[in-house]
Design an enzyme around this catalytic site. Sequence first.
Site, short mmCIF file in Angstrom:
data_model
loop_
_atom_site.label_atom_id
_atom_site.label_comp_id
_atom_site.label_asym_id
_atom_site.label_seq_id
_atom_site.Cartn_x
_atom_site.Cartn_y
_atom_site.Cartn_z
N ARG A 73 5.19 16.31 0.52
CA ARG A 73 5.16 14.84 0.47
C ARG A 73 6.17 14.31 -0.56
O ARG A 73 6.48 13.14 -0.58
CB ARG A 73 3.73 14.38 0.16
CG ARG A 73 3.55 12.87 0.06
CD ARG A 73 3.76 12.19 1.40
NE ARG A 73 3.69 10.74 1.27
CZ ARG A 73 4.71 9.97 0.89
NH1 ARG A 73 5.86 10.51 0.57
NH2 ARG A 73 4.57 8.67 0.82
N LYS A 74 6.65 15.21 -1.42
CA LYS A 74 7.68 14.78 -2.40
C LYS A 74 9.06 15.00 -1.76
O LYS A 74 9.15 14.95 -0.55
CB LYS A 74 7.49 15.56 -3.70
CG LYS A 74 6.05 15.77 -4.12
CD LYS A 74 5.27 14.47 -4.41
CE LYS A 74 3.82 14.84 -4.70
NZ LYS A 74 2.93 13.80 -5.04
N ILE A 75 10.09 15.33 -2.50
CA ILE A 75 11.41 15.41 -1.87
C ILE A 75 11.87 16.86 -1.75
O ILE A 75 12.10 17.35 -0.65
CB ILE A 75 12.42 14.53 -2.62
CG1 ILE A 75 12.00 13.06 -2.46
CG2 ILE A 75 13.84 14.75 -2.07
CD1 ILE A 75 12.91 12.06 -3.11
#
Length: 377
Positions: free
Chosen positions: A181-183
């Site tokens: 869900r982060k990069i």
Amino acid sequence: MLKIPVMQPWLGEEEVDAVARIIRSGWIAQGPEVQTFEREFRDVVGAVDAVAVSNCTSGLHLALIVAGVGPGDEVIVPSFSFIATTNSVLYAGATPVFADVEISTGNISASTIEQVASPRTRAVILVHQAGVPADIAGIARFCSSHGIFLIEDAACAIGSSYMGELIGKHSELVAFSFHPRKIVTTGEGGMIATGNQEFATRLRKLREHGMSISAVDRHSSNISQIEDYPETGYNYRMTDVQAAIGRVQLVKMRKMVARRRELAKIYSEHFSEIGGVYPVGDPSHGLTNFQSYWIRLDTELGVSRNELMIALEGAGISTRRGIMTAHRELSCARFHTTPLTTSEYLSDNSLILPLYHAMTESDQERVIEAFKSVLSA
Ligand SMILES: *Cc1c(COP(=O)(O)O)cnc(C)c1O
């Protein structure tokens, strides 16, 4: 019609090849690949050292331990954050104290921290919420003048910058997440960037059961060594399989952030023209990576956030409610004391829109058109 996701990691054959290389090597647990990933990460963010861990939550837990936080201490955190920020304080046996956030950034500031600081405040965890850099220097000034230790929760902030430099080198302990869900992702994973070599040494022991000699060092040594366990540690290790993915992802990081900023700019051009919609953007002191692209909605819009979410879902577009507040969850309600008006307002009246590396212009047009057609219906 294909559904448009909120987020999608950018993975490809290079990650597949990297994983295959590790499996063929015969060493898949924490080992040389983790060590290389740590060095590369350290160099990218400009920290003194970087220590890989199983996820950002365990990274924050270890950061609190090396900062000397324990039972009886208060740690100031935003309630307006993923619940992991607060939970890390509970793992350390300390008491979370919630500070409110600024409406334009969703971040705590020296002034919201000052409102809840007490003689028992031992540490502050600032969060670069959704990738928007917090005012690190302002908060650090307040903390150092009150003998308070500052930790950064940079779970969302890889590639964001503060005063022209990437997040990760401004404080002694900065924790990152590699959740999809982060990069930058490794499936699950985290990294603690540190400016303190002694902290790094202790963090490496704490993440591996408190062992004095790491497993990889014991295996690569030709004299037999017996480890000891001077303090209680944890199993918070990253695997070499994850590190191999992370190394490929780290090289792609700048491209990913640049693409997110491009797409965010197009969104903001459209949304800032709509009365009652306030898109998130860069604060004066830095640049966001737009880990999440969120918009704040006010009553002028004439449609509620939840109505919008349902209508967009019907048009095949995934969205998420704004960032949660911890103090309104049963597990954390007992820590709630001061009013958190802005946190509640932002959480209830903001919406996270789809933004991912492979998003095409026509995907994005679909989102914008669907949004406008809900308003005109
Ligand atoms: C995602 C997130 C975390 C937790 O990260 P994990 O790697 O899943 O443990 C912590 N803090 C914030 C602000 C987050 O968004």
